[in-house]
Design a protein around this motif. Sequence first.
Motif, PDB file in Angstrom:
ATOM      1  N   VAL A  18       0.727  -1.185   0.014  1.00  0.00           N
ATOM      2  CA  VAL A  18      -0.136  -0.016  -0.157  1.00  0.00           C
ATOM      3  C   VAL A  18       0.949   1.169   0.101  1.00  0.00           C
ATOM      4  O   VAL A  18       0.611   2.309  -0.709  1.00  0.00           O
ATOM      5  CB  VAL A  18      -0.984  -0.092   1.222  1.00  0.00           C
ATOM      6  CG1 VAL A  18      -1.665   1.284   1.433  1.00  0.00           C
ATOM      7  CG2 VAL A  18      -1.958  -1.247   1.124  1.00  0.00           C
ATOM      8  N   SER A  19       2.060   1.150   0.559  1.00  0.00           N
ATOM      9  CA  SER A  19       2.932   2.425   0.694  1.00  0.00           C
ATOM     10  C   SER A  19       3.289   2.743  -0.747  1.00  0.00           C
ATOM     11  O   SER A  19       3.587   3.868  -0.805  1.00  0.00           O
ATOM     12  CB  SER A  19       4.258   2.233   1.669  1.00  0.00           C
ATOM     13  OG  SER A  19       4.932   1.183   1.189  1.00  0.00           O
ATOM     14  N   ARG A  20       3.533   1.888  -1.487  1.00  0.00           N
ATOM     15  CA  ARG A  20       4.057   2.205  -2.962  1.00  0.00           C
ATOM     16  C   ARG A  20       2.984   2.787  -3.716  1.00  0.00           C
ATOM     17  O   ARG A  20       2.991   3.580  -4.490  1.00  0.00           O
ATOM     18  CB  ARG A  20       4.648   1.026  -3.438  1.00  0.00           C
ATOM     19  CG  ARG A  20       5.917   0.630  -2.914  1.00  0.00           C
ATOM     20  CD  ARG A  20       6.526  -0.247  -3.737  1.00  0.00           C
ATOM     21  NE  ARG A  20       7.928  -0.906  -3.291  1.00  0.00           N
ATOM     22  CZ  ARG A  20       8.693  -1.676  -3.662  1.00  0.00           C
ATOM     23  NH1 ARG A  20       8.234  -2.432  -4.763  1.00  0.00           N
ATOM     24  NH2 ARG A  20       9.957  -2.121  -3.266  1.00  0.00           N
ATOM     25  N   THR A  25       0.277   7.769  -6.005  1.00  0.00           N
ATOM     26  CA  THR A  25      -0.821   8.686  -5.938  1.00  0.00           C
ATOM     27  C   THR A  25      -0.138   9.992  -5.567  1.00  0.00           C
ATOM     28  O   THR A  25      -0.676  11.205  -6.163  1.00  0.00           O
ATOM     29  CB  THR A  25      -1.846   8.274  -4.935  1.00  0.00           C
ATOM     30  OG1 THR A  25      -2.359   6.883  -5.130  1.00  0.00           O
ATOM     31  CG2 THR A  25      -3.249   9.324  -4.897  1.00  0.00           C
ATOM     32  N   MET A  26       0.725  10.068  -4.663  1.00  0.00           N
ATOM     33  CA  MET A  26       1.222  11.517  -4.199  1.00  0.00           C
ATOM     34  C   MET A  26       2.125  11.956  -5.158  1.00  0.00           C
ATOM     35  O   MET A  26       1.745  13.163  -5.548  1.00  0.00           O
ATOM     36  CB  MET A  26       1.912  11.295  -3.001  1.00  0.00           C
ATOM     37  CG  MET A  26       1.045  11.122  -1.802  1.00  0.00           C
ATOM     38  SD  MET A  26      -0.002  12.335  -1.294  1.00  0.00           S
ATOM     39  CE  MET A  26      -1.682  11.464  -1.935  1.00  0.00           C
ATOM     40  N   GLY A  80       7.350  13.450 -11.597  1.00  0.00           N
ATOM     41  CA  GLY A  80       7.384  12.610 -12.822  1.00  0.00           C
ATOM     42  C   GLY A  80       8.269  11.340 -12.607  1.00  0.00           C
ATOM     43  O   GLY A  80       7.815  10.241 -12.829  1.00  0.00           O
ATOM     44  N   ALA A  81       9.382  11.615 -12.088  1.00  0.00           N
ATOM     45  CA  ALA A  81      10.466  10.248 -11.894  1.00  0.00           C
ATOM     46  C   ALA A  81       9.806   9.485 -10.927  1.00  0.00           C
ATOM     47  O   ALA A  81       9.902   8.384 -10.908  1.00  0.00           O
ATOM     48  CB  ALA A  81      11.908  11.164 -11.381  1.00  0.00           C
ATOM     49  N   MET A  82       9.296  10.160  -9.853  1.00  0.00           N
ATOM     50  CA  MET A  82       8.753   9.245  -8.671  1.00  0.00           C
ATOM     51  C   MET A  82       7.619   8.548  -9.089  1.00  0.00           C
ATOM     52  O   MET A  82       7.471   7.347  -8.672  1.00  0.00           O
ATOM     53  CB  MET A  82       8.327  10.243  -7.422  1.00  0.00           C
ATOM     54  CG  MET A  82       9.427  10.732  -6.555  1.00  0.00           C
ATOM     55  SD  MET A  82      10.542   9.503  -5.749  1.00  0.00           S
ATOM     56  CE  MET A  82       9.429   8.946  -4.384  1.00  0.00           C
ATOM     57  N   ILE A 141       3.989  13.438   2.860  1.00  0.00           N
ATOM     58  CA  ILE A 141       3.216  12.074   2.829  1.00  0.00           C
ATOM     59  C   ILE A 141       3.936  11.329   1.945  1.00  0.00           C
ATOM     60  O   ILE A 141       3.916   9.968   2.338  1.00  0.00           O
ATOM     61  CB  ILE A 141       1.690  12.302   2.276  1.00  0.00           C
ATOM     62  CG1 ILE A 141       0.738  13.189   3.172  1.00  0.00           C
ATOM     63  CG2 ILE A 141       1.155  11.098   2.077  1.00  0.00           C
ATOM     64  CD1 ILE A 141      -0.353  13.571   2.344  1.00  0.00           C
ATOM     65  N   MET A 142       4.471  11.701   0.732  1.00  0.00           N
ATOM     66  CA  MET A 142       5.331  10.745   0.085  1.00  0.00           C
ATOM     67  C   MET A 142       6.377  10.238   0.688  1.00  0.00           C
ATOM     68  O   MET A 142       6.921   9.172   0.531  1.00  0.00           O
ATOM     69  CB  MET A 142       5.634  11.566  -1.441  1.00  0.00           C
ATOM     70  CG  MET A 142       6.202  10.669  -2.458  1.00  0.00           C
ATOM     71  SD  MET A 142       6.357  11.311  -4.134  1.00  0.00           S
ATOM     72  CE  MET A 142       7.191  12.563  -3.817  1.00  0.00           C
ATOM     73  N   PHE A 143       7.226  10.979   1.537  1.00  0.00           N
ATOM     74  CA  PHE A 143       8.513  10.753   2.293  1.00  0.00           C
ATOM     75  C   PHE A 143       7.930   9.823   3.364  1.00  0.00           C
ATOM     76  O   PHE A 143       8.674   8.733   3.376  1.00  0.00           O
ATOM     77  CB  PHE A 143       8.734  11.922   2.922  1.00  0.00           C
ATOM     78  CG  PHE A 143       9.947  11.650   3.775  1.00  0.00           C
ATOM     79  CD1 PHE A 143      11.338  11.444   3.445  1.00  0.00           C
ATOM     80  CD2 PHE A 143       9.923  11.781   5.140  1.00  0.00           C
ATOM     81  CE1 PHE A 143      12.209  10.852   4.546  1.00  0.00           C
ATOM     82  CE2 PHE A 143      10.720  11.734   6.284  1.00  0.00           C
ATOM     83  CZ  PHE A 143      12.170  11.212   6.033  1.00  0.00           C
TER      84      PHE A 143
END
Length: 157
Positions: A18-20, A25-26, A80-82, A141-143
């Motif tokens: 789920v974290s991925r 999403t972020m 974009g890279a993330m 949130i992404m971090f």
Amino acid sequence: MIDELQEDGAVETAAPPVSRMVVATMALLGLLIAVYTLMFKLGLVGTLACGTGGCETVQTSPWATQLGVPVPVWGVIGYGAMLVVAMLSLQAFAEAKWVSMMLLAGGTIAFGFSLYLSYLEANVINAWCRWCIGSAVVATIMFLAVLPEIGRLRKRV
């Protein structure tokens, strides 16, 4: 992804973490924010939908360019890279060590850059951009969502 052999011989693939999914999403949300603010920077939209006027103050300040590149361009590149790496992490390269390393590095860089930009808004520019705050929340949130990658890296050593 971890495949499990069932009793009937069928292979069941475990669901992606789920974290991925949160990272993906972020990253998409951050990319949309960055594209919108870049459109302003390029003159493709007249004014930013902000409500306070602080957005234009921030976006037209001397600090809206870092290393000679407009900050929204950095956002488009980074988010974009993330997004690409997060999408790859959900399928084809789910178990690859480099994926965990890229997610962790990208999330940390995004968070650190957002902290730096927020510092500039608060202490140098003396104006707040709602879109920048939104991007900072997304990066935070992404971090937090990439932190489980530390455990995944430890398991692969």
